[in-house]
Design an enzyme around this catalytic site. Structure first.
Site, PDB file in Angstrom:
ATOM      1  N   ASP A 129       0.907  -1.341   0.092  1.00 33.83           N
ATOM      2  CA  ASP A 129       0.123   0.002   0.147  1.00 33.83           C
ATOM      3  C   ASP A 129       0.928   1.427   0.131  1.00 33.83           C
ATOM      4  OD1 ASP A 129      -2.699   1.306   0.517  1.00 33.83           O
ATOM      5  OD2 ASP A 129      -1.854   1.926   2.267  1.00 33.83           O
ATOM      6  N   GLU A 179       0.782  -0.319  -5.206  1.00 34.70           N
ATOM      7  CA  GLU A 179      -0.406   0.817  -5.277  1.00 34.70           C
ATOM      8  C   GLU A 179       0.686   2.019  -5.164  1.00 34.70           C
ATOM      9  OE1 GLU A 179      -3.367   3.369  -3.717  1.00 34.70           O
ATOM     10  OE2 GLU A 179      -1.641   2.635  -2.337  1.00 34.70           O
TER      11      GLU A 179
HETATM   12  C1  GLC Z   1      -4.053   3.322   0.005  1.00 31.82           C
HETATM   13  C2  GLC Z   1      -5.475   2.858   0.170  1.00 31.82           C
HETATM   14  C3  GLC Z   1      -6.384   4.053   0.913  1.00 31.82           C
HETATM   15  C4  GLC Z   1      -5.827   4.552   2.073  1.00 31.82           C
HETATM   16  C5  GLC Z   1      -4.384   5.005   1.778  1.00 31.82           C
HETATM   17  C6  GLC Z   1      -3.525   5.224   3.050  1.00 31.82           C
HETATM   18  O1  GLC Z   1      -4.050   4.285  -1.191  1.00 31.82           O
HETATM   19  O2  GLC Z   1      -5.748   2.278  -0.987  1.00 31.82           O
HETATM   20  O3  GLC Z   1      -7.656   3.516   0.782  1.00 31.82           O
HETATM   21  O4  GLC Z   1      -6.667   5.575   2.399  1.00 31.82           O
HETATM   22  O5  GLC Z   1      -3.524   3.973   1.171  1.00 31.82           O
HETATM   23  O6  GLC Z   1      -3.394   3.901   3.551  1.00 31.82           O
HETATM   24  C1  GLC Z   2      -3.599   6.813  -2.361  1.00 38.27           C
HETATM   25  C2  GLC Z   2      -3.374   7.934  -3.593  1.00 38.27           C
HETATM   26  C3  GLC Z   2      -4.262   9.059  -3.473  1.00 38.27           C
HETATM   27  C4  GLC Z   2      -5.522   8.543  -3.012  1.00 38.27           C
HETATM   28  C5  GLC Z   2      -5.404   8.111  -1.808  1.00 38.27           C
HETATM   29  C6  GLC Z   2      -6.512   7.608  -0.745  1.00 38.27           C
HETATM   30  O1  GLC Z   2      -2.336   6.177  -1.940  1.00 38.27           O
HETATM   31  O2  GLC Z   2      -1.975   8.415  -3.569  1.00 38.27           O
HETATM   32  O3  GLC Z   2      -4.174   9.687  -4.896  1.00 38.27           O
HETATM   33  O4  GLC Z   2      -6.464   9.395  -3.371  1.00 38.27           O
HETATM   34  O5  GLC Z   2      -4.339   7.446  -1.391  1.00 38.27           O
HETATM   35  O6  GLC Z   2      -7.842   7.384  -1.584  1.00 38.27           O
END
Ligand code: GLC
Ligand code: GLC
Length: 650
Positions: free
Chosen positions: A284, A326
């Protein structure tokens, strides 16, 4: 590679290694360690080489890998060997994924096990169960704020339940994807608690500061991720009397990877979940791993070195496990998360194709494929043996991260075009029946992203309310069109749970004060099993979407050119409503599929002369999806509104 300095260190480490490790038969572990150690050493040295305790940390790193290898169950070790042989397994067109919340979909892990038939009925064979670990009460960030990396949230079950689930999934040839939230912990994690209590060792696991001097310095160049609910990147902690870096929510503390102990702890956790039977690990927020003053603290070079090191170490202990990055960042940055080289500087085998996702939404709003064509034309070519995760919706917002230059090349003005998209999907734009919500609106920069379920964003909610049958049909067509794209583009398609039955927005989050500020909850549904039952009743919306998707999935699995070997060619055609690309076989050029998508609500024609070298192949065409030949008048192929073809020669 053999190199003297690293090999001498390796010999020293092995001489000193704990007896509980040295007395085991670790043949495969040692051969892999030998193969990767030069690279592990170079990376570890680059990141932590100037520390006095470097050698001791390197010892700990190797012992961590070895101890997890010893714990690795025999069946997973066999799987590692099988995947070593069949090393392209994750590029196959046979894979079709679904992402879901265990709680929202099934309530708990036991019930999830009871629903495995549902995946198989649809043809899904890779299931991403989003985080199932304990979070602070009411401050979960959807599971991404973790209190304990080795426990299951008791509401959802136990580690034994997970073991049963993975065992049954393996029996049914279903792959499991689990998250490892590598960038931060919750403020209730043991390390954060110790840090708050003043323990220096654990304060050094995070970025904490006595005064605002350094935070203020960072803030000059760091963007805000959640500007509405959690502005700024630092939070004052009264108990500790220090500022702590919190890039996401104020209860999510960023880990300090300049401390090798943090790296080793997190590697140990990655290997722990590998040993629980995850086939794929989703790492993540990887873009955020390294913080540097004067930068955005995203996509830093060291973040890539850390990922390369995570990969090299995992290949020693659990080589059958692949990673998903991600990293929802600009296309040129996104591509770097595969690594610099498929063999020696690899990072994650799979990455979210956020660019394609956002471009598809642009095509839905504009009803043409101009930016989609432009953006895909400029999508950098990825490494061999790397693949996309292609998706239409997920649990997060839709960010409009296109390249400004591409927007300009389509004769749109970037800021105005992005505003149009937000207006369109939030239903403000005239003629738009989308029911999305803005997310992450930033007053200072004017940025905004979009929340909303697929069905509500494409107008199904509005159409059902007004009972407009044509509009209902159009919404269904768009849902299928979008899925036809992620199923044929190249990569692993990832369906978001509920989209296969046309799940609408879920407004109930508004009643929960702890969720109300985060509009992403609108598209994190309680799966409605009664609604799902209607997939069996012909004529219903659920039936139409589910059966069509099921058919598309089963056809995809048969089309070998849909496997991802970078075997796609974008075909530029004159008609701006169309998105056209070819999929081909590197070895057998005669096997080709031409994918044609029409984003306009009206029928459009494709001039067959536009197809260049592809043209000759398409004398008598047949659409693999519906089994029929498309309409051709003279040299024009006609594509009905909001539809697609997967064409091959009869
Ligand atoms: C990732 C997850 C998102 C979360 C963020 C912080 O982007 O997909 O849902 O808010 O990480 O952990
Ligand atoms: C993700 C992304 C950001 C997204 C968020 C959670 O890691 O970097 O663009 O909006 O976390 O939704």
């Amino acid at each position: 590679m053999y190199e003297q300095v690293s090999h001498t260190l390796l010999n020293d480490i092995l001489n000193r290694i704990k007896p509980e490790i040295s007395k085991q038969d670790l043949r495969h572990f040692y051969t892999r360690l030998g193969a990767n150690f030069y690279s592990i050493h170079s990376l570890f040295q680059k990141l932590y080489g100037d520390r006095e305790d470097f050698v001791a940390q390197a010892q700990k790193l190797v012992e961590t890998m070895a101890l997890q290898y010893i714990k690795r169950p025999e069946n997973l070790r066999r799987l590692d060997l099988a995947r070593e042989k069949d090393y392209n397994w994750f590029l196959s067109q046979q894979l079709v994924g679904m992402a879901l919340y265990c709680k929202g979909f099934a309530g708990n892990l036991n019930n999830l096990q009871g629903h495995l038939n549902y995946f198989q009925e649809l043809g899904v064979n890779l299931v991403h169960v989003m985080p199932i670990l304990p979070c602070p009460e009411g401050k979960s960030d959807g599971g991404y704020a973790i209190n304990d990396f080795r426990e299951i949230n008791p509401e959802l079950g136990t580690l034994e339940d997970l073991q049963q689930l993975t065992a049954e999934m393996r029996e049914r040839d279903l792959l499991l994807v689990l998250d490892v939230v590598v960038n931060h912990t919750s403020d209730m994690h043991y390390w954060a608690k110790r840090a708050r209590a003043g323990d220096k060792k654990y304060q050094d696991y995070y970025y904490t500061f006595e005064t605002r001097n350094i935070p203020d310095m960072f803030e000059q160049s760091m963007p805000e991720i959640f500007p509405e609910t959690s502005p700024g990147n630092f939070t004052w902690n009264e108990e500790m009397g220090r500022w702590v870096m919190t890039v996401f929510n104020d209860f999510q503390w960023d880990l300090n990877y300049s401390n090798p102990s943090v790296f080793i702890e997190m590697l140990n956790i990655i290997l722990f979940w590998a040993n629980q039977g995850a086939d794929v690990l989703r790492l993540d927020a990887v873009a955020f791993l390294w913080k540097k003053i004067g930068s955005t603290c995203q996509n830093e070079r060291e973040a890539h070195l850390l990922l390369q090191l995570f990969k090299d170490c995992c290949q020693v202990t659990a080589p059958g496990v692949v990673y998903i990055a991600e990293a929802i960042v600009a296309p040129v940055e996104m591509i770097k998360y595969f690594g610099e080289d498929a063999v020696i500087a690899k990072e994650c085998e799979i990455a979210y194709n956020a660019t394609f996702m956002a471009l598809l939404w642009d095509a839905v709003a504009t009803k043409n494929a101009r930016l989609l064509n432009q953006g895909i034309k400029n999508l950098p070519v990825k490494l061999e043996r790397a693949t996309w995760l292609n998706y239409v919706r997920c649990h997060d917002d839709i960010g409009l991260g296109f390249d400004d230059r591409d927007i300009l090349l389509c004769d749109y003005e970037p800021a105005r075009h992005r505003k149009f998209l937000v207006d369109y999907f939030t239903g403000k734009f005239e003629d738009s029946h989308a029911r999305g919500l803005p997310f992450g609106q930033n007053e200072k920069t004017g940025d905004a992203r979009i929340s909303g379920s697929l069905a509500s964003l494409v107008g199904l909610e509005h159409a059902l309310e007004t009972g407009d049958n044509k509009a209902i049909d159009d919404s269904i067509k768009i849902i299928l069109l979008l899925h036809s794209m992620i199923l044929s583009f190249g990569g692993i398609p990832l369906i978001y749970y509920g989209d296969e039955i046309g799940t609408l927005n879920n407004d109930s989050y508004r009643d929960d004060p702890l969720k109300a500020g985060d509009s992403r909850w609108i598209h994190r549904p309680w799966f409605d099993w009664e609604k799902a039952e209607r997939r069996n009743s012909p004529g219903t919306v659920e039936y139409k979407i589910f059966t069509a998707l099921k058919q598309m999935i089963s056809i995809r699995k048969e089309i070998t050119v849909f496997a991802d070997f970078n075997n796609r060619e974008l075909i530029e055609v004159e008609n701006p409503h169309l998105f056209v690309f070819g999929r081909y076989h590197l070895q057998q050029p005669s096997e080709q599929v031409l994918v044609v998508a029409n984003f306009s609500e009206d029928p459009q024609h494709l001039n067959l002369d536009d197809l260049g070298t592809w043209k000759a192949q398409y004398k008598t065409l047949v659409d693999l999806y519906c089994g029929e030949s498309p309409d051709i008048f003279k040299n024009s192929l006609v594509i009905p509104g909001y539809s697609f073809y997967w064409l091959c020669e009869k």
